[in-house]
Structures are given as structure tokens and as C-alpha cells.
Design a protein around this motif. Structure first.
Motif, PDB file in Angstrom:
ATOM      1  N   SER A  57      11.098  82.643 137.529  1.00 32.43           N
ATOM      2  CA  SER A  57      10.724  82.878 138.769  1.00 32.43           C
ATOM      3  C   SER A  57      12.217  82.966 140.200  1.00 32.43           C
ATOM      4  O   SER A  57      12.228  83.900 141.298  1.00 32.43           O
ATOM      5  N   ALA A  58      12.959  82.997 139.349  1.00 32.11           N
ATOM      6  CA  ALA A  58      14.744  83.711 139.864  1.00 32.11           C
ATOM      7  C   ALA A  58      14.636  85.372 140.042  1.00 32.11           C
ATOM      8  O   ALA A  58      15.415  85.899 140.337  1.00 32.11           O
TER       9      ALA A  58
ATOM     10  N   MET B 214       6.965  95.927 137.627  1.00 29.08           N
ATOM     11  CA  MET B 214       6.547  95.852 136.695  1.00 29.08           C
ATOM     12  C   MET B 214       7.049  96.023 135.216  1.00 29.08           C
ATOM     13  O   MET B 214       6.379  95.526 134.442  1.00 29.08           O
ATOM     14  N   TRP B 215       8.235  95.775 135.521  1.00 31.05           N
ATOM     15  CA  TRP B 215       8.630  95.686 134.332  1.00 31.05           C
ATOM     16  C   TRP B 215       9.141  94.055 134.308  1.00 31.05           C
ATOM     17  O   TRP B 215      10.066  93.557 132.919  1.00 31.05           O
ATOM     18  N   CYS B 216       9.111  93.248 134.942  1.00 27.83           N
ATOM     19  CA  CYS B 216       9.577  91.995 134.921  1.00 27.83           C
ATOM     20  C   CYS B 216       8.337  91.204 135.758  1.00 27.83           C
ATOM     21  O   CYS B 216       7.903  91.104 136.699  1.00 27.83           O
ATOM     22  N   VAL B 217       7.674  90.639 135.104  1.00 29.87           N
ATOM     23  CA  VAL B 217       6.641  89.098 134.789  1.00 29.87           C
ATOM     24  C   VAL B 217       6.724  88.241 135.373  1.00 29.87           C
ATOM     25  O   VAL B 217       8.249  87.193 134.032  1.00 29.87           O
ATOM     26  N   VAL B 218       6.935  87.273 136.283  1.00 32.61           N
ATOM     27  CA  VAL B 218       7.191  85.329 136.479  1.00 32.61           C
ATOM     28  C   VAL B 218       6.593  85.312 136.886  1.00 32.61           C
ATOM     29  O   VAL B 218       5.612  85.460 137.610  1.00 32.61           O
ATOM     30  N   PRO B 219       6.604  83.873 136.935  1.00 34.11           N
ATOM     31  CA  PRO B 219       5.380  82.742 137.438  1.00 34.11           C
ATOM     32  C   PRO B 219       4.932  83.288 138.740  1.00 34.11           C
ATOM     33  O   PRO B 219       5.530  83.442 139.620  1.00 34.11           O
ATOM     34  N   PHE B 220       4.058  82.324 139.012  1.00 33.87           N
ATOM     35  CA  PHE B 220       3.827  82.590 141.483  1.00 33.87           C
ATOM     36  C   PHE B 220       4.352  80.989 141.055  1.00 33.87           C
ATOM     37  O   PHE B 220       5.059  79.925 141.104  1.00 33.87           O
ATOM     38  N   LYS B 221       4.884  80.794 142.721  1.00 34.28           N
ATOM     39  CA  LYS B 221       6.026  80.143 143.406  1.00 34.28           C
ATOM     40  C   LYS B 221       5.326  79.992 144.508  1.00 34.28           C
ATOM     41  O   LYS B 221       3.895  79.996 145.020  1.00 34.28           O
TER      42      LYS B 221
END
Length: 162
Positions: free
Chosen positions: A21-22, A27-34
């Protein structure tokens, strides 16, 4: 060059990076929900985050396996002063992955169990992806929209109804 400055030059179309999540949601970077300040994540978002965590653990295990088989990856020290240096590092790592896949192939022929990683998770992606549970459709970035699409695919593939 930092990947966030010019991701299109480093990441092929229809590919992305799983990140923590940092990193920015793109579109190129999938992160978790904060978790929002003073709020909470939905059940769907928590479930998605757990599955994403499992993917990231598998990736870390894959890195450890590659580094365990190929000492040259333990401390891959190349001076990255130009784009060509990055390509050399990518070719080096790719060569190790190819050799690793050959080892897996030969082990399979000997009857040892191996795992095949899914390729093409983005197939079918378009601008009509699923809802990620994060506000109104018009308020979401393309990256957030894409994450919602991936979450829907994940739930569909695992038969989860939420």
C-alpha cells in the motif's frame, strides 16, 4: 529511471506489478485497499486484500527459490546508469527463470509435483471492469477501476458471492 516516472517504458501493455500500500494505485501498480481514516474496509475489500497477500507471499517465495537456485541473483550488483543496464539485468533474471522452468519441466517428467503459475490474468480487461466498493464510479482512478476488475475476477474464479 524510477518505474513511476515512465511505467509504460518498463512494463509491457496489459501487465502490472503487485505492490504494497505504500505504492500508488495505478493501471501498472495494483495495491491493497487501505482502511479509510475513521472508517473500515468492506468484507469484499478485506477478502480481496487477503487474496492479494497470498499472491504476494507466493511471489516472495518464488524470488527466494530463484535466489536459492542461482547464486548470481543473491547479490545482483549492476550499476544502473542507462536503460541498457536495466535490460541487461532483466535478461540475466529472465535467463535464470528459463533455466528454472527447464528444471521444473525435467522434474515433471520424473513425476515430481510442481505448480503452474497463471498467465494472462488481465485477459478480458476493459474499461467496464467490476466495482471495487470504493465510492462512486466517476470518483475512481483508472488504477482503482482496474483493481476492482481484478477483485471481481478473483471472486468469480473462487466462486465467492459477496
Amino acid at each position: 529511471m524510477r518505474i513511476s516516472q515512465d511505467p509504460a517504458n518498463l512494463i509491457p501493455a496489459r501487465h502490472w506489478v503487485w505492490a504494497d500500500s505504500a505504492y500508488p494505485m495505478e493501471m501498472w501498480c495494483v495495491v491493497p485497499f487501505k482502511k479509510p481514516h475513521g472508517g473500515h474496509l468492506t468484507h469484499r475489500q478485506n477478502t480481496y486484500n487477503r487474496y492479494l497477500s497470498k499472491v504476494r507471499v507466493r511471489v516472495e517465495h518464488a524470488f527466494a527459490t530463484l535466489k536459492g537456485h542461482f547464486q548470481s541473483l543473491q547479490e545482483l550488483r549492476l550499476h544502473m546508469s542507462k536503460d541498457n543496464d536495466l535490460h541487461i539485468a532483466a535478461y540475466w533474471i529472465t535467463a535464470c527463470i528459463i533455466l528454472h522452468n527447464m528444471i521444473i519441466h525435467f522434474e515433471e517428467r520424473l513425476g515430481k509435483e510442481t505448480t503452474q503459475w497463471a498467465i494472462g490474468e488481465a485477459e478480458g480487461w476493459d474499461d467496464e471492469g467490476g466495482d471495487d466498493g470504493g465510492g462512486k464510479q466517476g470518483d475512481r482512478t483508472q488504477g482503482q477501476h482496474f483493481r476492482g476488475y481484478l477483485m471481481e475476477r478473483l471472486f468469480e474464479q473462487h466462486g465467492l458471492r459477496m
